[in-house]
Design a protein around this motif. Structure first.
Motif, PDB file in Angstrom:
ATOM      1  N   GLN A 124       0.837  -1.201   0.000  1.00 47.21           N
ATOM      2  CA  GLN A 124       0.000   0.000   0.000  1.00 47.21           C
ATOM      3  C   GLN A 124       0.876   1.256   0.000  1.00 47.21           C
ATOM      4  O   GLN A 124       0.576   2.231  -0.695  1.00 47.21           O
ATOM      5  CB  GLN A 124      -0.931   0.018   1.220  1.00 47.21           C
ATOM      6  CG  GLN A 124      -1.971  -1.072   1.200  1.00 47.21           C
ATOM      7  CD  GLN A 124      -3.005  -0.875   0.095  1.00 47.21           C
ATOM      8  OE1 GLN A 124      -2.864  -0.041  -0.781  1.00 47.21           O
ATOM      9  NE2 GLN A 124      -4.048  -1.662   0.140  1.00 47.21           N
ATOM     10  N   LEU A 125       1.948   1.254   0.790  1.00 50.64           N
ATOM     11  CA  LEU A 125       2.855   2.392   0.840  1.00 50.64           C
ATOM     12  C   LEU A 125       3.517   2.623  -0.514  1.00 50.64           C
ATOM     13  O   LEU A 125       3.624   3.768  -0.980  1.00 50.64           O
ATOM     14  CB  LEU A 125       3.915   2.177   1.922  1.00 50.64           C
ATOM     15  CG  LEU A 125       4.947   3.279   2.081  1.00 50.64           C
ATOM     16  CD1 LEU A 125       4.295   4.594   2.507  1.00 50.64           C
ATOM     17  CD2 LEU A 125       6.002   2.865   3.078  1.00 50.64           C
ATOM     18  N   LEU A 126       3.946   1.556  -1.175  1.00 53.51           N
ATOM     19  CA  LEU A 126       4.547   1.691  -2.494  1.00 53.51           C
ATOM     20  C   LEU A 126       3.552   2.245  -3.509  1.00 53.51           C
ATOM     21  O   LEU A 126       3.904   3.087  -4.343  1.00 53.51           O
ATOM     22  CB  LEU A 126       5.095   0.348  -2.969  1.00 53.51           C
ATOM     23  CG  LEU A 126       6.398  -0.093  -2.343  1.00 53.51           C
ATOM     24  CD1 LEU A 126       6.752  -1.503  -2.802  1.00 53.51           C
ATOM     25  CD2 LEU A 126       7.513   0.859  -2.682  1.00 53.51           C
ATOM     26  N   ASP A 127       2.307   1.787  -3.459  1.00 56.43           N
ATOM     27  CA  ASP A 127       1.278   2.315  -4.355  1.00 56.43           C
ATOM     28  C   ASP A 127       1.050   3.801  -4.108  1.00 56.43           C
ATOM     29  O   ASP A 127       0.933   4.589  -5.046  1.00 56.43           O
ATOM     30  CB  ASP A 127      -0.041   1.552  -4.181  1.00 56.43           C
ATOM     31  CG  ASP A 127      -0.005   0.173  -4.801  1.00 56.43           C
ATOM     32  OD1 ASP A 127       0.858  -0.062  -5.678  1.00 56.43           O
ATOM     33  OD2 ASP A 127      -0.842  -0.659  -4.408  1.00 56.43           O
ATOM     34  N   GLU A 128       0.994   4.191  -2.843  1.00 57.06           N
ATOM     35  CA  GLU A 128       0.793   5.590  -2.495  1.00 57.06           C
ATOM     36  C   GLU A 128       1.967   6.445  -2.974  1.00 57.06           C
ATOM     37  O   GLU A 128       1.775   7.535  -3.533  1.00 57.06           O
ATOM     38  CB  GLU A 128       0.620   5.730  -0.986  1.00 57.06           C
ATOM     39  CG  GLU A 128       0.337   7.126  -0.520  1.00 57.06           C
ATOM     40  CD  GLU A 128       0.184   7.199   0.992  1.00 57.06           C
ATOM     41  OE1 GLU A 128       0.447   8.277   1.531  1.00 57.06           O
ATOM     42  OE2 GLU A 128      -0.180   6.189   1.620  1.00 57.06           O
ATOM     43  N   LEU A 129       3.192   5.962  -2.770  1.00 56.90           N
ATOM     44  CA  LEU A 129       4.368   6.697  -3.227  1.00 56.90           C
ATOM     45  C   LEU A 129       4.415   6.795  -4.750  1.00 56.90           C
ATOM     46  O   LEU A 129       4.792   7.830  -5.307  1.00 56.90           O
ATOM     47  CB  LEU A 129       5.644   6.041  -2.695  1.00 56.90           C
ATOM     48  CG  LEU A 129       5.873   6.172  -1.195  1.00 56.90           C
ATOM     49  CD1 LEU A 129       7.072   5.330  -0.780  1.00 56.90           C
ATOM     50  CD2 LEU A 129       6.068   7.610  -0.797  1.00 56.90           C
TER      51      LEU A 129
ATOM     52  N   LEU B 262       3.313  14.397  -8.914  1.00 57.69           N
ATOM     53  CA  LEU B 262       4.382  15.406  -8.934  1.00 57.69           C
ATOM     54  C   LEU B 262       4.967  15.557 -10.338  1.00 57.69           C
ATOM     55  O   LEU B 262       5.290  16.669 -10.758  1.00 57.69           O
ATOM     56  CB  LEU B 262       5.477  15.050  -7.932  1.00 57.69           C
ATOM     57  CG  LEU B 262       5.111  15.234  -6.465  1.00 57.69           C
ATOM     58  CD1 LEU B 262       6.218  14.679  -5.583  1.00 57.69           C
ATOM     59  CD2 LEU B 262       4.853  16.685  -6.145  1.00 57.69           C
ATOM     60  N   ASP B 263       5.082  14.459 -11.059  1.00 55.80           N
ATOM     61  CA  ASP B 263       5.579  14.521 -12.423  1.00 55.80           C
ATOM     62  C   ASP B 263       4.605  15.296 -13.309  1.00 55.80           C
ATOM     63  O   ASP B 263       5.022  16.117 -14.135  1.00 55.80           O
ATOM     64  CB  ASP B 263       5.791  13.107 -12.962  1.00 55.80           C
ATOM     65  CG  ASP B 263       6.479  13.113 -14.309  1.00 55.80           C
ATOM     66  OD1 ASP B 263       7.461  13.865 -14.463  1.00 55.80           O
ATOM     67  OD2 ASP B 263       6.037  12.362 -15.193  1.00 55.80           O
ATOM     68  N   GLU B 264       3.315  15.068 -13.129  1.00 56.13           N
ATOM     69  CA  GLU B 264       2.308  15.820 -13.885  1.00 56.13           C
ATOM     70  C   GLU B 264       2.376  17.302 -13.539  1.00 56.13           C
ATOM     71  O   GLU B 264       2.260  18.160 -14.422  1.00 56.13           O
ATOM     72  CB  GLU B 264       0.910  15.273 -13.591  1.00 56.13           C
ATOM     73  CG  GLU B 264       0.661  13.896 -14.169  1.00 56.13           C
ATOM     74  CD  GLU B 264      -0.649  13.288 -13.695  1.00 56.13           C
ATOM     75  OE1 GLU B 264      -1.378  13.934 -12.906  1.00 56.13           O
ATOM     76  OE2 GLU B 264      -0.954  12.160 -14.119  1.00 56.13           O
ATOM     77  N   ARG B 265       2.564  17.624 -12.271  1.00 55.43           N
ATOM     78  CA  ARG B 265       2.671  19.034 -11.859  1.00 55.43           C
ATOM     79  C   ARG B 265       3.897  19.691 -12.477  1.00 55.43           C
ATOM     80  O   ARG B 265       3.839  20.838 -12.913  1.00 55.43           O
ATOM     81  CB  ARG B 265       2.735  19.138 -10.340  1.00 55.43           C
ATOM     82  CG  ARG B 265       1.419  18.842  -9.669  1.00 55.43           C
ATOM     83  CD  ARG B 265       1.557  18.940  -8.175  1.00 55.43           C
ATOM     84  NE  ARG B 265       0.306  18.557  -7.520  1.00 55.43           N
ATOM     85  CZ  ARG B 265       0.170  18.423  -6.225  1.00 55.43           C
ATOM     86  NH1 ARG B 265       1.194  18.650  -5.427  1.00 55.43           N
ATOM     87  NH2 ARG B 265      -0.986  18.081  -5.706  1.00 55.43           N
ATOM     88  N   MET B 266       5.017  18.963 -12.488  1.00 60.64           N
ATOM     89  CA  MET B 266       6.230  19.517 -13.097  1.00 60.64           C
ATOM     90  C   MET B 266       6.008  19.768 -14.588  1.00 60.64           C
ATOM     91  O   MET B 266       6.452  20.782 -15.129  1.00 60.64           O
ATOM     92  CB  MET B 266       7.421  18.584 -12.892  1.00 60.64           C
ATOM     93  CG  MET B 266       7.975  18.595 -11.489  1.00 60.64           C
ATOM     94  SD  MET B 266       8.574  20.202 -10.982  1.00 60.64           S
ATOM     95  CE  MET B 266       9.873  20.470 -12.151  1.00 60.64           C
TER      96      MET B 266
END
Length: 104
Positions: free
Chosen positions: A41-46, A53-57
């Motif tokens: 779950q943590l890996l999916d969230e990350l 963040l890539d889309e925002r950049m």
């Protein structure tokens, strides 16, 4: 009696005790090597966060390109109007580079 008991004990520990300990920890290692549900779950969230963040950049880069098409050339070391050699863009001198670019 002790002369018979010690070799039997040592042989027993070598052929029974040592493999038992080795197989016990090998089994523990194999079961802990798998990823847990919480880790997944943590890996999916990350992964989702990194994608956002890539889309925002990408959005920021499109906005900056629309505002100033040559913005990439102006931020590369050596392409500015400053005299002298530009320092490499590392984390240590990032603040200095920003201050210097804001002043010019």
């Amino acid at each position: 009696m002790e002369e018979i008991f010690v070799p039997i004990f040592v042989v027993g520990m070598l052929f029974i005790g040592l493999p038992w300990i080795i197989f016990h920890y090998v089994t523990k290692w194999k079961t802990s090597a798998s990823i847990s549900y919480e880790d997944e779950q943590l890996l999916d969230e990350l992964h989702n966060m990194a994608r956002r963040l890539d889309e925002r950049m990408g959005t920021i880069e499109r906005i900056m390109t629309a505002d100033n098409p040559n913005w990439r050339d102006s931020i590369l070391p050596g392409s500015g109007s400053r005299s002298g050699s530009d320092p490499q863009p590392t984390l240590e001198n990032f603040d200095n580079l920003l201050k210097e670019r804001r002043q010019s």
